[in-house]
Enzyme design. Structure first.
Site, PDB file in Angstrom:
ATOM      1  N   LYS A 114       0.822  -1.213   0.000  1.00  0.00           N
ATOM      2  CA  LYS A 114       0.000   0.000   0.000  1.00  0.00           C
ATOM      3  C   LYS A 114       0.854   1.260   0.000  1.00  0.00           C
ATOM      4  O   LYS A 114       0.443   2.291  -0.521  1.00  0.00           O
ATOM      5  CB  LYS A 114      -0.965  -0.004   1.184  1.00  0.00           C
ATOM      6  N   LYS A 196      -3.188 -10.950  -6.816  1.00  0.00           N
ATOM      7  CA  LYS A 196      -4.457 -11.158  -6.118  1.00  0.00           C
ATOM      8  C   LYS A 196      -5.571 -10.330  -6.762  1.00  0.00           C
ATOM      9  O   LYS A 196      -5.335  -9.204  -7.194  1.00  0.00           O
ATOM     10  CB  LYS A 196      -4.246 -10.715  -4.653  1.00  0.00           C
ATOM     11  N   LYS A 199     -10.398  -5.261  -5.248  1.00  0.00           N
ATOM     12  CA  LYS A 199     -11.440  -4.311  -5.637  1.00  0.00           C
ATOM     13  C   LYS A 199     -10.861  -2.951  -6.011  1.00  0.00           C
ATOM     14  O   LYS A 199     -11.534  -2.143  -6.635  1.00  0.00           O
ATOM     15  CB  LYS A 199     -12.498  -4.180  -4.539  1.00  0.00           C
TER      16      LYS A 199
END
Ligand code: TYM
Length: 340
Positions: A114, A196, A199
């Protein structure tokens, strides 16, 4: 009667969920909910670690509540609530912060990912994210935590912190176990099957959202990246086809062997269509039910208010114990906080 063991899990209301979230988490919540005293949170405080557009968090919180219900989570049997409605989560985070080392947090895979993705907003919350998650879990004396494989490292930290606190201050927390489903614990991107499914992927064709209609689902599967040898078998060197087989079996309840046999000698086009149809036949009724529930905000508010009250009763029992153990002076009087 013997009391049921506690199960806790949470999902961030950070956008419309994908079938990865569904298979890795919600589907198992539904399966396990009656065997445990189940507690399902909306991790809205976690969501704040990434910048949110005006109004999005509120909208997504209602969306996720409605989706939980549409997927069969029962608000009478289980406890459904928003993390921010039970301040004990933030309070226990502070105490746990005092026994957590920065090195433990900076080496977390999700923090590193992130930080790369949100270079302009590497905030303390992003780093402290796993400690808030540990607080979520430990407040409820949780025994079982159903999660996808990507959350395993965070669960390990929760266990470490529980053990560390217990060693230092005396037995206080249960040490939780993870529940990671054997199949579909890591649903991969349709565009880059080494990554992965997420969303927040900028490429909408990389994921199937729980809001996609049948045509969209079928179109996205048609475009899914595969390979050129035209064999429908599960193998490490065929990540695209293996991912589609995983998805297909998770949605139909068939085994990989059964699916391989079913598609023996068939082409990728046929196979992709069948995967799309299988997924759509499950997702479509859930989406319609979710939209129906979503129209009744008063009902959703009531579900969350009841859930928060029930959660708080359990959470504050643990927090009071923790405050006592670390040596804080007990409060001699309760006081009411006015909410309006
Ligand atoms: P979140 O919101 O990112 O994801 C929710 C759940 O979905 C799983 N998941 C997947 N499973 C399989 N394949 C995928 N591609 C996939 N993508 C996501 C996640 O593993 C997760 O179980 N930190 C948590 C939320 C949280 C939490 C908690 C979970 C906050 N507090 C306490 C358990 C206990 C998260 O980011 O989930």
């Amino acid at each position: 009667m013997e009391e049921k063991k506690i199960l806790f899990s949470a999902i961030q209301p950070s956008g419309i969920l994908t079938i990865g979230n569904y298979l890795g988490a919600i589907k198992n919540f539904k399966k396990l909910q009656s065997d445990y005293q189940s507690i399902f949170a909306l991790a809205d405080l976690h969501t704040l670690t990434v910048k949110q557009e005006q109004g999005a968090l509120k909208r997504n919180t209602y969306e996720l509540t409605a989706l939980y219900l549409a997927c069969g989570l029962d608000p009478e049997q289980s406890i459904l609530f928003a993390q921010s409605h039970v301040p004990a989560h933030a309070e226990l985070t502070w105490i746990l912060n005092t026994i957590t080392y920065p090195g433990e947090l900076s080496r977390m895979t999700q923090f590193k990912d992130k930080s790369l993705k949100h270079e302009d907003n590497i905030n303390m919350g992003l780093m402290d994210y796993p400690v808030l998650m540990a607080a979520d879990i430990l407040l409820y004396q949780t025994e079982l935590v159903p999660i996808g494989a990507d959350q395993k490292q965070h669960l390990e930290l929760s266990r470490d912190l529980a053990i560390r606190f217990n060693n230092r201050f005396g037995e206080t927390f249960k040490v939780p176990e993870g529940y990671i489903a054997k199949s579909a614990a890591r649903v991969m991107s349709l565009a880059e099957p080494e990554r992965k499914m997420s969303k927040s992927d900028a490429n909408v064709n990389a994921f199937i959202s729980m809001d996609d209609d049948t045509d969209t689902i079928i179109r996205k599967f048609k475009r899914a990246v595969t390979d050129s040898d035209n064999k429908i078998i599960y193998a490490d060197e065929k990540p695209g086809i293996s991912n589609l087989l995983t998805i297909y079996t998770a949605f139909t309840g068939k085994t990989i062997e059964e699916a391989e046999k079913e598609f023996d000698g068939k082409g990728y086009g046929d196979f992709k269509l069948k995967v799309g149809e299988a997924v759509a036949s499950v997702i479509d009724p859930i989406r319609q039910e979710k939209n129906k529930i979503l129209a009744d905000k008063d009902y959703l508010d009531t579900v969350l208010a009841n859930g928060a009250e029930r959660a708080a009763r359990i959470a504050y029992r643990t927090l009071n114990k923790v405050y006592k153990k670390v040596g804080l002076l007990p409060r001699k009087r309760g006081y009411n906080v006015r909410l309006r």
